[in-house]
Design a protein around this motif. Structure first.
Motif, mmCIF file in Angstrom:
data_model
loop_
_atom_site.group_PDB
_atom_site.id
_atom_site.type_symbol
_atom_site.label_atom_id
_atom_site.label_comp_id
_atom_site.label_asym_id
_atom_site.label_seq_id
_atom_site.Cartn_x
_atom_site.Cartn_y
_atom_site.Cartn_z
ATOM 1 N N ILE A 12 0.875 -1.171 0.000
ATOM 2 C CA ILE A 12 0.000 0.000 0.000
ATOM 3 C C ILE A 12 0.910 1.219 0.000
ATOM 4 N N GLU A 16 -2.807 5.893 0.129
ATOM 5 C CA GLU A 16 -3.803 4.895 -0.253
ATOM 6 C C GLU A 16 -4.505 4.342 0.977
ATOM 7 N N THR A 17 -5.737 3.910 0.773
ATOM 8 C CA THR A 17 -6.507 3.268 1.832
ATOM 9 C C THR A 17 -6.954 1.914 1.318
ATOM 10 N N LYS A 18 -6.701 0.868 2.095
ATOM 11 C CA LYS A 18 -7.077 -0.497 1.706
ATOM 12 C C LYS A 18 -7.631 -1.228 2.911
ATOM 13 N N GLU A 19 -8.449 -2.230 2.656
ATOM 14 C CA GLU A 19 -8.891 -3.114 3.714
ATOM 15 C C GLU A 19 -7.976 -4.328 3.703
ATOM 16 N N LYS A 39 -8.836 3.021 16.615
ATOM 17 C CA LYS A 39 -7.751 3.352 15.694
ATOM 18 C C LYS A 39 -6.427 2.989 16.347
ATOM 19 N N GLY A 50 2.004 3.488 9.179
ATOM 20 C CA GLY A 50 0.611 3.587 8.785
ATOM 21 C C GLY A 50 -0.318 3.679 9.971
ATOM 22 N N GLU A 51 -1.576 3.924 9.663
ATOM 23 C CA GLU A 51 -2.625 3.976 10.664
ATOM 24 C C GLU A 51 -3.718 3.014 10.255
ATOM 25 N N ALA A 52 -4.463 2.520 11.236
ATOM 26 C CA ALA A 52 -5.509 1.546 10.937
ATOM 27 C C ALA A 52 -6.716 1.787 11.832
ATOM 28 N N LYS A 53 -7.853 1.250 11.385
ATOM 29 C CA LYS A 53 -9.069 1.271 12.187
ATOM 30 C C LYS A 53 -9.665 -0.121 12.138
ATOM 31 N N THR A 55 -12.341 -2.702 11.758
ATOM 32 C CA THR A 55 -13.679 -2.717 11.170
ATOM 33 C C THR A 55 -14.402 -4.027 11.431
#
Length: 63
Positions: A12, A16-19, A39, A50-53, A55
């Motif tokens: 990534i 960009e944002t990806k799951e 988060k 990077g950062e993540a949440k 889901t």
């Protein structure tokens, strides 16, 4: 502590944002931090990359 599994891409890029699927490889005392919507940061060593949440949460199937 774990690995990140990308689907259909190798990496990534910035912006960009990806799951992705994050798999923790050993039992860590992190249950209290695993809430949908929380988060958190992704690091390679001391460097934040990077950062993540969160889901969703899945548990391995037991036989």
């Amino acid at each position: 502590m774990g690995d990140i599994q990308f689907e259909q891409v190798e990496r990534i890029l910035p912006g960009e944002t990806k799951e992705v699927l994050v798999r923790f490889l050993s039992r860590q005392p992190i249950d209290e931090y695993m809430d949908i919507g929380r988060k958190w940061w992704i690091h390679e060593g001391p460097i934040k990359i990077g950062e993540a949440k969160i889901t969703g949460i899945e548990f391995p199937k037991t036989e």
